[in-house]
Design a protein around this motif. Structure first.
Motif, short mmCIF file in Angstrom:
data_model
loop_
_atom_site.label_atom_id
_atom_site.label_comp_id
_atom_site.label_asym_id
_atom_site.label_seq_id
_atom_site.Cartn_x
_atom_site.Cartn_y
_atom_site.Cartn_z
N CYS A 422 0.85 -1.19 0.00
CA CYS A 422 0.00 0.00 0.00
C CYS A 422 0.88 1.24 0.00
O CYS A 422 1.95 1.25 0.61
N ALA A 423 0.41 2.29 -0.66
CA ALA A 423 1.19 3.52 -0.74
C ALA A 423 0.29 4.74 -0.65
O ALA A 423 -0.92 4.66 -0.82
N GLY A 424 0.93 5.88 -0.39
CA GLY A 424 0.21 7.14 -0.25
C GLY A 424 -0.30 7.70 -1.56
O GLY A 424 -0.89 8.78 -1.57
N ASP A 425 -0.11 6.98 -2.67
CA ASP A 425 -0.64 7.42 -3.96
C ASP A 425 -2.01 6.81 -4.23
O ASP A 425 -2.46 6.76 -5.37
N ASN A 426 -2.68 6.34 -3.17
CA ASN A 426 -4.04 5.78 -3.26
C ASN A 426 -4.08 4.44 -3.99
O ASN A 426 -5.12 4.10 -4.57
N THR A 427 -2.99 3.70 -3.96
CA THR A 427 -3.01 2.41 -4.63
C THR A 427 -2.53 1.29 -3.71
O THR A 427 -1.70 1.49 -2.83
N LEU A 428 -3.10 0.12 -3.95
CA LEU A 428 -2.66 -1.13 -3.33
C LEU A 428 -2.20 -2.01 -4.49
O LEU A 428 -2.99 -2.31 -5.39
N THR A 429 -0.94 -2.37 -4.51
CA THR A 429 -0.40 -3.13 -5.62
C THR A 429 -0.04 -4.55 -5.19
O THR A 429 0.37 -4.78 -4.05
N LEU A 430 -0.18 -5.48 -6.12
CA LEU A 430 0.22 -6.86 -5.91
C LEU A 430 1.40 -7.16 -6.82
O LEU A 430 1.40 -6.78 -8.00
N TRP A 431 2.39 -7.85 -6.27
CA TRP A 431 3.64 -8.12 -6.98
C TRP A 431 3.95 -9.60 -6.98
O TRP A 431 3.72 -10.29 -5.98
N ASP A 432 4.49 -10.07 -8.10
CA ASP A 432 4.94 -11.45 -8.22
C ASP A 432 6.44 -11.43 -8.48
O ASP A 432 6.90 -11.15 -9.59
N LEU A 433 7.20 -11.71 -7.43
CA LEU A 433 8.66 -11.63 -7.53
C LEU A 433 9.25 -12.75 -8.38
O LEU A 433 10.44 -12.70 -8.73
N ALA A 434 8.44 -13.73 -8.71
CA ALA A 434 8.94 -14.85 -9.52
C ALA A 434 8.98 -14.53 -11.00
O ALA A 434 9.55 -15.29 -11.79
N ASP A 447 6.75 -0.59 -24.47
CA ASP A 447 6.07 0.70 -24.51
C ASP A 447 5.43 1.07 -23.18
O ASP A 447 4.87 2.15 -23.03
N VAL A 448 5.47 0.18 -22.21
CA VAL A 448 4.89 0.46 -20.91
C VAL A 448 6.02 0.94 -20.00
O VAL A 448 6.70 0.16 -19.35
N LYS A 449 6.24 2.22 -19.98
CA LYS A 449 7.39 2.78 -19.28
C LYS A 449 7.20 2.74 -17.76
O LYS A 449 6.11 2.97 -17.26
N ASP A 450 8.28 2.47 -17.09
CA ASP A 450 8.34 2.55 -15.63
C ASP A 450 7.37 1.58 -14.92
O ASP A 450 7.05 1.79 -13.76
N VAL A 451 6.91 0.56 -15.62
CA VAL A 451 6.05 -0.44 -15.00
C VAL A 451 6.81 -1.76 -14.94
O VAL A 451 6.98 -2.42 -15.96
N PRO A 452 7.30 -2.16 -13.77
CA PRO A 452 8.08 -3.39 -13.66
C PRO A 452 7.26 -4.61 -14.05
O PRO A 452 6.05 -4.66 -13.80
N PRO A 453 7.88 -5.59 -14.68
CA PRO A 453 7.13 -6.79 -15.06
C PRO A 453 6.59 -7.57 -13.87
O PRO A 453 5.65 -8.34 -14.00
#
Length: 493
Positions: A422-434, A447-453
C-alpha cells in the motif's frame, strides 16, 4: 510528529504519514453505520447492517484496463498513482479483473486493523462463496470527537463473488444465497482515544469445540497500549442469545511503559510459541517487551531495547527464531535483535534507506526474506543471509513504482513470491517476484514505461493505509484507509 500536528499539515489528497490521523469528513454519524459506494441507501438494525457490494462499472469514464498488449498500448493509458484525475473524473473498477469486491464506509477512519482466523476452515476453496471475514480495527475520530473512538470487532458475511450472469457456477459447494446482500455485524469497545496501530493474537483451544482465545493490543495516541480479550465479542456473533458482559469491554491490561510517548509499532509473538509476548515501539526509539505470566497477568520489562535514533515504525518477530525480532525506524535503519541479550542492544543494524522506513514484513515461507517500505515510495526485499556485521548489503530486489510513501507491505501467507503493498498514492499493488521476462516477452512491454514486469495488479483505493491477506482464504485481501474498508480478491492471485 503527533497526529494533531499531522492534521494541520495534511489535507485533501496529501499522503498519509505512518500513523497520522486524517481530517475526517464524517458529519457526526453514529459509529457502526457503513454504506456502499454503489447503493444510495443502506439498512441498519442495532449492530447488524446490510452493506452493498462494489464492482459495478461507473457510467463516467476513467476505468483502467487489466493486461496490456503492445499493439493496444496507448501512451495516455491511465496508471493509478502516476496520473491525476481531472476535475469530475472518477475511477471505476473493472469487474472482469476481480473475483470478489466489496467496500464499506465507516463514519470515522480506521487506519489500522487485523484479520482474524476463524473456525470456518483453513485453505478453504478458492471459489467458496459467499465468504465470511472476521476482523478488528481501531478508529481515529477527528478532533473534538475523541470520546467516540472505539475498537471495532467486525464480522462480514454473505460476501458474494462478482455477478457474472453469463458464467455458470463451477463450484457445487456455493450456497444458493451467494448473491444476497453482504451483512456486517459489529461490536464496539469505547476507548476514548485514537488507535495508531492494532494487532491481534490468537491461540487455539485444546478443545476443538471452543473458539480460539483472541487478544488485541492497541497502541494509542495517548502512549498507552491497551490489551483486550475479544473472545466474548467474537462468540456473540455466532451464539444466539449470547449476552456480552459490560466488563468484557474493559482492557485486561494496560502498558504504561511508554509514558506519554505515542508509537506505531506493535507485534505479537507467534501463536505456536508457548508464551505470549508483545513488542511495542514508540517515537523516542524505545522498544518494550511485555510477557504474559502463567497466572494470566502481564509483566513489562522496564528496560527497553535501545539503539534507534528515530521513531520505531514497525516491529516483526522472526517466523523461525522465538527470541529474534526486527525493527524499522525513521532513522532509515533495520535492526535485528535477540531478546536474550542482557544489553538490550541490536545484534545487527543495516542502513536500508536514506528515508524513514515505515513498514516491514517477514516472509513466513522463506525465513531469510524480509521486505521493507520507505517514505520515498521504494520497497525492497532483503536476504538476511547476506547481513553480516560491518557490511552494507544490497537488497535482492527493489522497486520505485510508487511515488509516495509506502504505508503497508505484507507477504502472501502461502506464496513466498507474492507481496501486497500500500502507498500514499491511493493504490494497493500486488507483486509477483517470480516473474522474469525473457527477450521475446520484453518486446511486448517495451512501450509500458516505468512499470516493472513483477507488478501483477493495481487496486485503487482512496487514502489506503494498511492491508492484510486472509490467513485462511487464499488470495483474499482486506484493506483500510481514509475512505473505509475494502475486501477483494483478484482473478490473478
Amino acid at each position: 510528529m503527533s497526529k494533531r500536528q499531522a492534521e494541520e499539515e495534511h489535507n485533501g489528497d496529501s499522503a498519509l504519514k505512518q500513523g497520522e490521523r486524517p481530517v475526517a469528513t464524517a458529519d457526526d454519524a453514529e459509529m457502526g453505520q457503513f454504506e456502499d459506494d454503489y447503493e444510495d441507501e443502506f439498512e441498519s438494525e442495532d449492530e447488524i447492517m446490510v452493506a452493498g457490494a462494489d464492482g459495478e462499472p461507473d457510467e463516467e469514464e476513467g476505468g483502467q484496463e487489466n493486461g496490456i498488449d503492445k499493439m493496444e498500448v496507448d501512451q495516455q493509458t491511465f496508471i493509478p498513482g502516476r496520473h491525476k484525475l481531472d476535475a469530475g473524473q472518477v475511477l471505476a473498477p473493472d469487474p472482469s479483473t476481480y473475483e470478489m469486491l466489496h467496500s464499506l464506509e465507516a463514519p470515522w477512519p480506521c487506519l489500522s486493523f487485523d484479520v482474524l482466523q476463524d473456525q470456518l476452515g483453513d485453505g478453504r476453496a478458492r471459489k467458496k462463496y459467499p465468504a465470511t471475514v472476521y476482523a478488528v480495527a481501531g478508529t481515529q475520530a477527528a478532533q473534538g470527537h475523541d470520546k467516540e473512538n472505539e475498537i471495532l470487532v467486525l464480522k462480514l458475511s454473505k460476501l458474494a463473488k462478482m455477478d457474472r450472469p453469463e458464467e455458470e457456477s463451477e463450484d457445487e459447494d456455493d450456497d444458493d444465497d451467494e448473491n444476497t446482500d453482504p451483512i456486517l455485524e459489529t461490536r464496539g469497545i469505547r476507548i476514548g482515544t485514537c488507535t495508531n496501530r492494532i494487532r491481534a493474537h490468537q491461540k487455539s483451544s485444546d478443545d476443538p469445540s471452543k473458539p480460539a482465545t483472541t487478544y488485541t493490543a492497541a497502541m494509542t495516541e495517548s502512549g498507552q497500549v491497551l490489551i483486550h480479550d475479544i473472545t466474548p465479542h467474537l462468540t456473540s456473533f455466532d451464539t444466539p442469545g449470547f449476552a456480552l458482559d459490560p466488563q468484557s469491554n474493559q482492557p485486561i491490561h494496560t502498558i504504561k511503559a511508554h509514558k506519554k510517548d505515542e508509537g506505531y509499532a506493535v507485534a505479537w509473538s507467534h501463536a505456536s510459541q508457548p508464551t505470549r509476548r508483545l513488542l511495542t515501539g514508540d517515537t523516542r526509539g524505545n522498544i518494550f517487551c511485555t510477557t504474559q505470566n502463567a497466572d494470566g497477568t502481564w509483566t513489562t520489562d522496564p528496560k527497553p531495547f535501545t539503539g534507534h535514533k528515530g521513531s520505531v515504525e514497525e516491529l516483526e518477530w522472526s517466523p523461525t527464531e522465538a527470541n529474534v525480532f526486527a525493527s524499522a525506524s525513521s532513522d532509515g535503519t533495520i535492526k535485528i535483535w535477540d531478546t536474550r541479550s542482557k544489553a538490550h542492544r541490536p545484534a545487527l543494524s543495516v542502513k536500508a534507506s536514506e528515508h524513514d522506513i515505515n513498514v516491514l514484513s517477514w516472509s513466513h515461507k522463506t525465513a531469510h526474506l524480509l521486505a521493507s517500505g520507505d517514505d520515498a515510495g521504494q520497497w525492497a526485499v532483503w536476504d538476511l543471509r547476506q547481513w553480516k556485521p560491518n557490511t552494507k548489503p544490497s537488497p535482492v530486489a527493489s522497486f520505485n513504482f510508487h511515488k509516495e510513501q509506502i504505508t503497508s507491505v505484507e507477504w502472501h501467507p502461502s506464496d513466498d513470491s507474492i507481496v501486497a503493498v500500500c502507498a500514499g498514492d491511493n493504490t494497493l499493488t500486488l507483486w509477483d517476484l517470480a516473474v522474469e521476462l525473457d527477450d521475446e516477452e520484453s518486446q511486448y512491454t517495451a512501450d509500458v514505461k516505468d512499470v516493472p514486469p513483477q507488478l501483477l495488479f493495481v487496486h485503487y483505493m482512496e487514502q489506503v493505509k494498511e492491508c492484510h491477506w486472509h490467513p485462511q482464504a487464499p488470495g483474499q485481501l482486506m484493506a483500510t484507509g481514509g475512505s473505509g474498508f475494502g475486501v477483494f480478491k483478484t482473478i490473478s492471485v
